[in-house]
Write an enzyme that holds these catalytic residues in place. Structure first.
Site, PDB file in Angstrom:
ATOM      1  N   LEU D 227       0.476  -1.254  -0.115  1.00  9.56           N
ATOM      2  CA  LEU D 227       0.014  -0.268   0.001  1.00  9.56           C
ATOM      3  C   LEU D 227       0.898   1.403   0.142  1.00  9.56           C
ATOM      4  O   LEU D 227       0.619   2.134  -0.799  1.00  9.56           O
ATOM      5  CB  LEU D 227      -0.680   0.063   1.264  1.00  9.56           C
ATOM      6  CG  LEU D 227      -2.073   1.273   1.240  1.00  9.56           C
ATOM      7  CD1 LEU D 227      -2.727   1.421   0.111  1.00  9.56           C
ATOM      8  CD2 LEU D 227      -2.884   1.318   2.456  1.00  9.56           C
ATOM      9  N   ASP D 228       1.793   1.362   0.881  1.00  9.01           N
ATOM     10  CA  ASP D 228       2.622   2.654   0.888  1.00  9.01           C
ATOM     11  C   ASP D 228       3.871   2.778   0.065  1.00  9.01           C
ATOM     12  O   ASP D 228       4.592   3.494   0.345  1.00  9.01           O
ATOM     13  CB  ASP D 228       2.807   3.140   2.463  1.00  9.01           C
ATOM     14  CG  ASP D 228       1.550   3.620   3.092  1.00  9.01           C
ATOM     15  OD1 ASP D 228       0.651   3.825   2.502  1.00  9.01           O
ATOM     16  OD2 ASP D 228       1.482   3.547   4.481  1.00  9.01           O
ATOM     17  N   GLU D 229       4.083   1.792  -0.705  1.00  6.23           N
ATOM     18  CA  GLU D 229       5.113   1.604  -1.377  1.00  6.23           C
ATOM     19  C   GLU D 229       5.449   1.586  -2.846  1.00  6.23           C
ATOM     20  O   GLU D 229       5.893   1.359  -3.582  1.00  6.23           O
ATOM     21  CB  GLU D 229       5.847   0.325  -1.137  1.00  6.23           C
ATOM     22  CG  GLU D 229       6.022  -0.037   0.643  1.00  6.23           C
ATOM     23  CD  GLU D 229       7.213   0.778   1.037  1.00  6.23           C
ATOM     24  OE1 GLU D 229       8.002   1.078   0.318  1.00  6.23           O
ATOM     25  OE2 GLU D 229       7.317   1.399   2.074  1.00  6.23           O
TER      26      GLU D 229
END
Lengths: 283, 283, 283, 283
Positions: D227-229
């Site tokens: 998700l945050d990458e």
């Protein structure tokens, strides 16, 4: 010497990109980067900067130039320059007493950050001779005052003419005359402090402080007959507040000046800056 | 209502910090933050902002004020204001047609980011009535032209007088006369675009583009008789390049304007801004 | 030697500002600037930095210190330091092969921008000897490898101990052991690159490029036992895009690093940085 | 509908620029802007974005597409998309309770700054229904908890599938599953706070404050299974100091988040963002 840069501009019309691409492909060149810009959607001026890889370019550059002129440039009524990326430009730096800009340029040059050949530093003061020469760069002291300006400019022109591809005014505090500009035969880049709003005349930092400005900045630009009004290459600012006194502002301004000037010089050395009227396109 | 703010200024001399600290300690107040600034090392003006915590402040503020005036302020020939932090200032916003600044202020107010009571929005155009009223804020349309300026200003003064602690010009494009400034009885904060260098007159964004500027900015300042020349509260810039056309610059300028204006208003609401001549000290 | 700086911290309670102000006024000192900060509104830690002017300070500093300790500091259970502003701190710079940070510090020192006495530069490589010595500063080469770390650290401690008030790690690429930290008897400031998000391990610029970061930065911090995790003094970033390759990022990172490090060192030299847990208060 | 955008990528080799230029010239199109980028000097991937003007494009787009596929794209083994600039993308915004990002997007859309058609806002909370609907945009409340995630995602997929060209996560605080990503059939852009160094887990602003960070930032990126990458589209930071408490940091972070997200969305809407591995090229 296998990297070339082709810069062109002409009146915009369909087919330019295609013609240049076809020419370079035909010559065996591989396009590495290509940037272009049109100043308006119809009837504007078209600018393009192309970096390409072409084995053996050094040997064939002149032939390539002739061939491009005779085919593409002629058809589109194009102005162009074709340079070898790895042939460093010859640069003269002019400075008065303040060292932060000239030393930053020489230091970046030594580190390999600015790909140029600094052929001389010229100053109207002797103060920076030792510092400059420690970089292995010739330092010429040409005293200049209001009274001997014509003579001093003539001496400087003798030093520069035929020897330089760029002149950088790195805090050179003498007026540049139209005669000098015409005679020098190379572009000049100047740096000066900038404020929002502008403060005219002497002591701008003191005036900026009196108005309570929160930002101080610097502008690097090409020199035209109107000294501080040529096309802007780069600008930047730094934040200040009421706790900084005038010497603090001068010191912080110096940091912005050297950063902005080195970026502007770098982009010029890499043939990234196109001039259009009083604007620049920085590719 | 237990938080107070004490702002003072006076001629600098030894003992001021001590006298204020002793007074507040004696009154049972605990100092939460203290900022001070002297404009020069000897013979300057001394400014101090003190936030303190004092249980029951609302009930005793007037008494505290009298006591401070009679003791410390009198001895040091001090100007001072003593405000309650939790009593929001009454604010009027004046705007013409452009919505970005006024909506940003109203939206931040609703989110709790700007601690103010927006008592009215006044405009010389009807366009923003619906948007403004959706925030529950009264909207007054006062048409203003070159011909009815005196009459329009009189109507606006009738609306403002006694009702506001601050007037925010959030892209209000009418001239503010000295008569209006004298009559309004509250400070005015204005926002305008800013460039390095400055571009005077109409169409500044188009002019900035013609010069090839690389930064566009905004300045928020108090309004004095000289409309665009009052003490600067805050400034900021955003980076642009040749690819942005004039409408892009206007849009990016609008983003900087609303950010800069909201910071300036916030600092004023928190009593952080002291004015000294044409300078501000922002604590 | 007429300027002094008094830094204190203690548990917050009413009366501190008053007590210090009264003490300094009684000693004949005039407060030039005063900054204070409380970490919480009740039960926090209180920090204050006071610059004052006191004729004859050099002769009376020790007496003033004793008197302050016996009266104010004792009453409030206060930690304090009292320094003379014009007595420059003695600084050692440690560096490996990369020159940008050390040369920037030496150059700013020579220009008068950093008021310090650089007593030595220590390096685990001989490369920068000539550059450093051209500033008139002693250069000591102490080879350090994984195998001789204890011995190398002992040699460095012999050089530093008793001779320095601050150690600046200006791109010193060896591990600093807890033993070294305990033995050196002076604070250490380190600089390292920073990214959002962070990239752990070797080759961070290459990793940042693979992720397409748009900002690269630098962080200056005090060194604690956890090398890259001490209290942050200063940070900054520069904007990048896909056109910069890894060497470009390294070069741009170097510019941010030297700017951030010089600001952090300057603030430390001016006694502006107070440490609270793993946080700094920069006055 | 006379403006088109052609985005391509393929293995780099000589002749691509020429082939595209020749194709477009042959079709009667005039190139307005052209940007290209090669990830390496030999053997890299070549990206190009071309904006062109072609009268009657709407009627002939499909034919043009077929013709380009059959000639240029086939020869160079090229991936391409050909879009009409004036056909706005259909966008869904997903949000939880925090309003700053969604309202900024809707407001910029209404002002004409973001050329998109916001077809729905989906939220796992009802809080923002009134605000969103005041812009004339449908608001769908789909409660989502850890327990009903599969069901909630299925309902959201039903709403989105076939209806949107882009999904913007404007502070949507639920986990996005790989199933959802596969089913949605459109790219997702997410915004999250960013710090140097990174702070993992809950309460990042409080952690950042404890470390004394001087910059807080935001990152907008495409969503991938991690998700945050995903590939970063845009980042920015704002300067903070010890005087800001955690709510201040959250508020200042919100300002950066909405600015960064709106720029990322804008660039996506204008087909300026090409993805290469985990990197973006933003033309």
């Amino acid at each position: 010497g296998d990297h070339g840069r082709l810069l062109i501009h002409c009146a915009d019309r369909p087919g330019i990109v295609s013609a240049i691409g076809t020419f370079l492909a035909g010559a065996g060149a591989n396009i590495v980067t290509l940037d272009q810009f049109s100043t308006a959607e119809g009837g504007g001026t078209f600018f393009q900067r192309t970096e390409f890889h072409l084995p053996g370019l050094t040997a064939t550059r002149e032939e390539l130039e002739r061939s491009f002129a005779a085919t593409v440039a002629d058809e589109f009524d194009m102005q162009f320059t074709l340079t070898e990326a790895r042939k460093p430009k010859r640069v003269a730096i002019m400075v008065s007493k303040t060292d932060h800009c000239v030393l930053d340029l020489l230091w970046r040059n030594r580190r390999g950050e600015l790909d140029m050949n600094v052929v001389m530093v010229i100053s109207n003061h002797p103060d920076l001779a030792t510092d400059v020469r420690s970089f292995g760069v010739p330092f010429f002291h040409v005293p200049a005052t209001r009274d001997n300006r014509a003579e001093a400019e003539a001496r400087i022109l003798d030093l520069l003419r035929g020897n330089v591809d760029l002149v950088v005014l790195a805090r050179y505090m003498q007026i540049i005359t139209p005669t000098f500009l015409e005679g020098v035969g190379a572009p000049l880049i100047n740096i000066h402090h900038s404020f929002l709003p502008a403060f005219i005349g002497a002591g701008p930092y003191a005036k900026a402080r009196e108005r309570g400005v929160k930002l101080i900045g610097a502008t690097a630009h090409y020199v035209t007959a109107d000294l501080d009004e040529g096309p802007i290459i780069e600008q930047d600012v730094v934040r200040v507040d009421h706790r900084q006194d005038t010497p603090d502002l001068v010191r912080m301004g110096a940091d912005v000046e050297r950063a902005v000037l080195s970026r502007a010089v770098r982009w010029h050395l890499e043939d990234r800056v196109a001039v259009h009227g009083n604007t620049t396109i920085v590719f």
